[in-house]
Scaffold this motif. Structure first.
Motif, mmCIF file in Angstrom:
data_model
loop_
_atom_site.group_PDB
_atom_site.id
_atom_site.type_symbol
_atom_site.label_atom_id
_atom_site.label_comp_id
_atom_site.label_asym_id
_atom_site.label_seq_id
_atom_site.Cartn_x
_atom_site.Cartn_y
_atom_site.Cartn_z
ATOM 1 N N SER A 236 0.851 -1.188 0.000
ATOM 2 C CA SER A 236 0.000 0.000 0.000
ATOM 3 C C SER A 236 0.885 1.236 0.000
ATOM 4 O O SER A 236 1.678 1.443 0.924
ATOM 5 N N ARG B 260 -2.694 5.604 1.831
ATOM 6 C CA ARG B 260 -3.996 5.250 2.399
ATOM 7 C C ARG B 260 -4.687 6.534 2.870
ATOM 8 O O ARG B 260 -4.077 7.348 3.576
ATOM 9 N N LEU B 261 -5.946 6.683 2.484
ATOM 10 C CA LEU B 261 -6.771 7.795 2.954
ATOM 11 C C LEU B 261 -7.898 7.233 3.800
ATOM 12 O O LEU B 261 -8.569 6.278 3.397
ATOM 13 N N ARG B 262 -8.100 7.830 4.974
ATOM 14 C CA ARG B 262 -9.134 7.374 5.890
ATOM 15 C C ARG B 262 -9.970 8.559 6.371
ATOM 16 O O ARG B 262 -9.458 9.480 6.997
ATOM 17 N N GLY B 263 -11.258 8.533 6.026
ATOM 18 C CA GLY B 263 -12.183 9.557 6.498
ATOM 19 C C GLY B 263 -11.846 10.963 6.029
ATOM 20 O O GLY B 263 -12.081 11.937 6.744
ATOM 21 N N ASP C 206 -15.787 12.044 3.521
ATOM 22 C CA ASP C 206 -15.692 10.636 3.906
ATOM 23 C C ASP C 206 -15.019 9.763 2.846
ATOM 24 O O ASP C 206 -15.562 8.735 2.410
ATOM 25 N N ASP D 211 -12.405 7.101 1.769
ATOM 26 C CA ASP D 211 -11.524 6.002 2.179
ATOM 27 C C ASP D 211 -10.959 5.377 0.904
ATOM 28 O O ASP D 211 -11.720 4.942 0.029
ATOM 29 N N LEU D 212 -9.624 5.319 0.813
ATOM 30 C CA LEU D 212 -9.017 4.868 -0.434
ATOM 31 C C LEU D 212 -7.632 4.310 -0.176
ATOM 32 O O LEU D 212 -6.863 4.888 0.600
ATOM 33 N N ASP D 213 -7.331 3.153 -0.790
ATOM 34 C CA ASP D 213 -5.992 2.562 -0.757
ATOM 35 C C ASP D 213 -5.429 2.543 -2.175
ATOM 36 O O ASP D 213 -6.107 2.126 -3.116
ATOM 37 N N GLY E 63 -9.715 13.817 8.583
ATOM 38 C CA GLY E 63 -9.224 12.526 8.161
ATOM 39 C C GLY E 63 -7.711 12.438 8.168
ATOM 40 O O GLY E 63 -7.006 13.372 8.550
ATOM 41 N N ARG F 252 -4.060 10.945 6.108
ATOM 42 C CA ARG F 252 -3.333 10.447 4.944
ATOM 43 C C ARG F 252 -2.104 9.710 5.446
ATOM 44 O O ARG F 252 -1.279 10.285 6.158
#
Length: 845
Positions: free
Chosen positions: A602, A605-608, A621, A623-625, A658, A660
């Protein structure tokens, strides 16, 4: 102008203070040796007020006012020598200043603030040179005396340097300050500030910035010439020394010290100019040194000026009532949300007269045709929607209708209510009955909400204020009428933009992306406002990328692409046209394919993740890998949030919410939308600048340059010393990608690589990106054309209104249909189309 008790009370303060001061002077409370200084301070107050209001209301900083000051003074000397009455001297000086000032203001309106300042500097230089050389009138360096001036109205005789001149100066300053109070509340001030704040938006409401600049400069110059007359009477002798360029700089310093555009600040500035020599003597420093120290201190610690700072401090101490909360302000709307009445009206209105007709209209900027052979008609009471992808020519069409094409060359014909339209100025189109809003709510930030609407009137009456109050209530802005736009959320700014356009009761309303940046509730309220416009007999042309809301209010839809009309129909059927769908989604040619396998690591990564711009939700919102070696396509219409997401992935934009995360040391590089090349630099210099910014120098730089240049096509490798401005669009795009590659990134992010390119060049750019992916580089493509993303990527994310509406693999037979539906309506749950767990290891066929 509406005079009320509060305004009259404020206006009376100046004369009252002047009367008290003159009483002190007559009673001996002020020593005789200080009375001259008091009179001089009054004269300087008028000059500082003239310069300050010119800068504060019109944004024009003038170094030319010493010349106007000199013109007034020499008029006094000349009139006294030729037995002119006082009134003739005043009228002659004021008229001369107004004419010269109006000319300078009009001539300088096309230039920036710096060039206007240089223009006024040149005017002062020329004037002082004339003063020195025209010795028969001015006395040259020796100066000329002011003997006496008699009044033709029986007001007595004024002797140069006499006591009466001191009283006259104080009384004149009091009257000027009194007149400035209603001027500050007038439509004149509002229109001047509007023209300064946003010249383009000002034109759409009938305000010509160049005319406003000429008017403001004429009034300011006339007042300064009047002050010059008073100076000649006060001193009894006129010479070039008081009107030097150094005095012009001192005037600006006095304006800044007191507070630009404030009345009490002008009094403080006048006092500062008068007693600065005494202050310098007291501290034992030269006047320029003291003046410079004072100005530096004010700029550092009181940037708004001493008087505004003290006023703000006093208000903060005296304020006891808490401010109203900045909550959501509901609009007062009563129209039904059901769009069916509109559709019925459209069906029964087929025989209504044609309001607007365009035939073969084209707009070009140099060799670029932004709009080509556009033809359309609009009937009275009809709502016409114009759709198309980014760069299709929609905004250019609206600009052509509202006269805001700038330097663009416009061809074709257009009739509005039977009159030729294209030759009319933008300000005249407002009078014809055309209103306009802007994509980003271009409001006048220095005016209140009510003043933003009131400035559409030249002379403001009580009836105008009542009408504006009703209008603000109708759009839900009555509770914030006294607030500045920058204190309001974006949704309310959009309403203000609409209210300002509605104030003229236009026959045709032009709406540029009105739904963009609004939440669901705000879009529903806006739709009701559009229906209300229609019900009141206004025709509407509207463009937007939020198709659901757009189609809910439209009677008819016209689609554009590459500046041409490609389709037309009812809202329910227009997207079924293959040409219209392909303009949004693109077509698949199958030439470029990504590598079959990708890694498991990975990279990002993005979260929220969420992000806003001044209250406008750009992302929500997320969320992405992003895995190593993947080619990820992020597709969506214009305004969906692609560029914002690209900036966050790159790391150049910090998200509002969020996290990163990166899988170790990951170097990212971004090729931005529009290329953002340094056009005046050569191809090699563009690459070198990017390398220097990353700290790459010496042998490493030479090695990187060789590798990067090798990636470019031969026609660019042979022109490395040519200017980037001479490249075609496709060549510029490849140079922009090469500039991003020179840092040897682990993740390359390319924003709209195909924007504005011919199909052959699009294929070449994507072929080269595919080679990078085969070499193991992780690539993120921010792409407007969905089919292009499906054809060249391992995974595709579809953004809709800032959220992930679909995420899947192109080899999934169901995903293409789901992605297409998500692209237009966003009505999908991302969870239903998420990448399966085995996608991390499955080959992409």
């Amino acid at each position: 102008m509406v005079f009320n008790r509060s305004l009259l009370a404020k206006a009376a303060l100046g004369p009252a203070a002047g009367a008290v001061l003159m009483a002190f002077m007559a009673g001996g409370a002020i020593p005789a040796y200080q009375m001259y200084s008091v009179g001089l301070a009054a004269v300087y107050t008028i000059v500082v007020l003239s310069v300050g209001l010119l800068a504060g209301w019109s944004g024009i900083w003038s170094v030319g006012h010493p010349a106007f000051f000199a013109i007034g003074a020499y008029f006094t000397a000349y009139g006294s020598a030729h037995d002119w009455p006082l009134e003739a001297v005043v009228l002659g000086a004021v008229a001369t200043g107004a004419v010269l000032g109006g000319f300078i203001g009009y001539a300088g309106a096309r230039f920036s603030v710096l060039y206007i300042a240089l223009l006024t500097l040149a005017f002062t230089t020329v004037t002082l040179e004339v003063v020195n050389r025209w010795s028969s009138v001015t006395g040259g360096d020796q100066g000329v005396p002011v003997i006496q001036l008699r009044s033709a109205l029986g007001l007595g005789t004024l002797l140069g340097g006499g006591t009466n001149a001191q009283y006259l100066a104080v009384g004149a300053a009091a009257v000027v300050l009194a007149l400035a109070v209603p001027a500050a509340a007038s439509g004149l001030r509002m229109r001047l500030v509007a023209a300064k704040s946003h010249p383009l938006a000002a034109r759409t409401i009938g305000i010509a910035p160049e005319a406003q600049s000429a008017l403001s400069f004429a009034v300011s110059a006339a007042c300064t010439c009047f002050a010059g007359v008073l100076l000649g009477l006060l001193t009894g002798f006129v010479s070039p020394e008081p009107f030097s360029l150094a005095f012009g700089i001192s005037l600006i310093a006095a304006c800044v010290l007191g507070g630009v555009g404030t009345l009490i600040g002008a009094v403080a500035g006048g006092a500062y100019l008068t007693w600065n020599p005494s202050l310098s003597s007291a501290v034992g420093l030269p006047q320029p040194v003291v003046q410079g120290l004072v100005l530096i201190a004010v700029l550092l610690f009181l940037p708004g000026g001493a008087v505004p700072f003290l006023a703000k401090l006093g208000r903060s101490i005296l304020r006891r009532v808490p401010r109203r909360p900045e909550g959501h302000v509901p609009a007062v709307v009563d129209e039904p949300a059901d769009p069916s009445p509109l559709r019925a009206a459209a069906e029964t209105g087929a025989d209504t007269p044609v309001l607007l007709r365009l035939e073969h209209v084209s707009v070009s900027y140099g060799g670029l045709k932004a709009l080509e052979d556009a033809s359309l008609s609009l009937r009275q009471n009809e709502i016409l929607a114009v759709i198309g992808p980014n760069g299709a020519g929609k905004t250019t069409l609206l600009n052509a209708l509202s006269g805001l094409t700038g330097n663009g060359r416009v061809n074709g014909s257009a009739d509005f209510t039977g009159r030729p339209l294209l030759k009319a100025r933008a300000t005249a189109r407002r009078r014809l009955g055309i209103g306009r809003t802007f994509q980003h709510a271009e409001v006048f930030s220095e005016l209140t909400v009510a003043e933003n609407v009131l400035c559409t009137r030249r002379l403001i009456t009580a009836r105008d204020r009542q009408a504006v109050a009703r209008l603000l209530r109708s759009v839900g802005l009555a509770d914030v009428a006294d607030r500045r736009p920058d204190e309001l959320p974006f949704g309310l700014q959009k309403r203000l933009d609409l209210a300002r356009a509605m104030a003229g009761e236009p026959k045709l309303m032009i709406l540029d992306e009105p739904f963009g940046g609004l939440d669901t509730g705000e879009r529903a309220l806006l739709a009701q406002q559009i229906r209300r416009l229609h019900a009141n007999g206004t025709a509407v042309v509207v463009i937007d990328h939020v198709l659901d809301d757009l189609f809910a209010v439209a009677h008819r839809v016209i689609a554009f692409d590459f500046g041409r009309t490609i389709g037309e129909g009812a809202p329910d059927t227009v997207l079924q046209d293959p040409a219209v769908r392909s303009s949004y989604l693109g077509t698949v040619d199958g030439r470029t394919r990504p590598p079959e396998r990708v890694g498991e690591r990975s990279m990002i990564r993005l979260r929220g993740i969420g992000h806003t711009y001044g209250g406008v939700v750009a992302l929500r919102d997320i969320d992405l890998d992003i895995r190593q070696g993947v080619v990820l396509g992020i597709a969506g219409a214009n305004g969906a949030g692609k560029s914002t997401l690209g900036g966050i992935l790159h790391g150049s934009l910090k998200p509002a919410r969020g996290a990163r995360e990166t899988g170790g040391a990951v170097r990212t590089s971004l090729a931005p939308e529009g290329r953002a090349l340094f056009k005046t630099l050569t191809l090699r210099e563009n690459l070198e600048v990017a390398a220097y910014a990353a700290g790459i120098t010496g042998a490493s730089l030479r090695e990187r340059l060789e590798d990067t240049v090798e990636w470019l096509p031969p026609r660019l490798r042979d022109r490395m010393s040519a200017s980037a401005a001479g490249l075609s669009g496709g060549e510029q795009q490849m140079l922009a990608i090469a500039r991003a590659l020179i840092v040897r990134p682990d993740v390359l992010i390319v924003d709209e690589p195909a924007l504005g390119l011919a199909p052959a060049l699009v294929d070449e750019v994507y072929d080269r990106l595919a080679r990078l992916a085969h070499d193991g580089l992780t690539v993120v493509l921010l792409e407007q054309l969905l089919s292009r993303a499906l054809s060249v990527c391992h995974e595709v994310v579809v953004l809709h209104e800032g959220g992930i509406a679909a995420h899947g693999r192109p080899d999934d037979p169901q995903f293409a249909a789901l992605a297409e539906a998500a692209y237009f309506s966003g009505g999908l749950d991302a969870a239903t189309t998420a990448v399966p767990a085995d996608a991390r290891t499955s080959p992409v066929k």
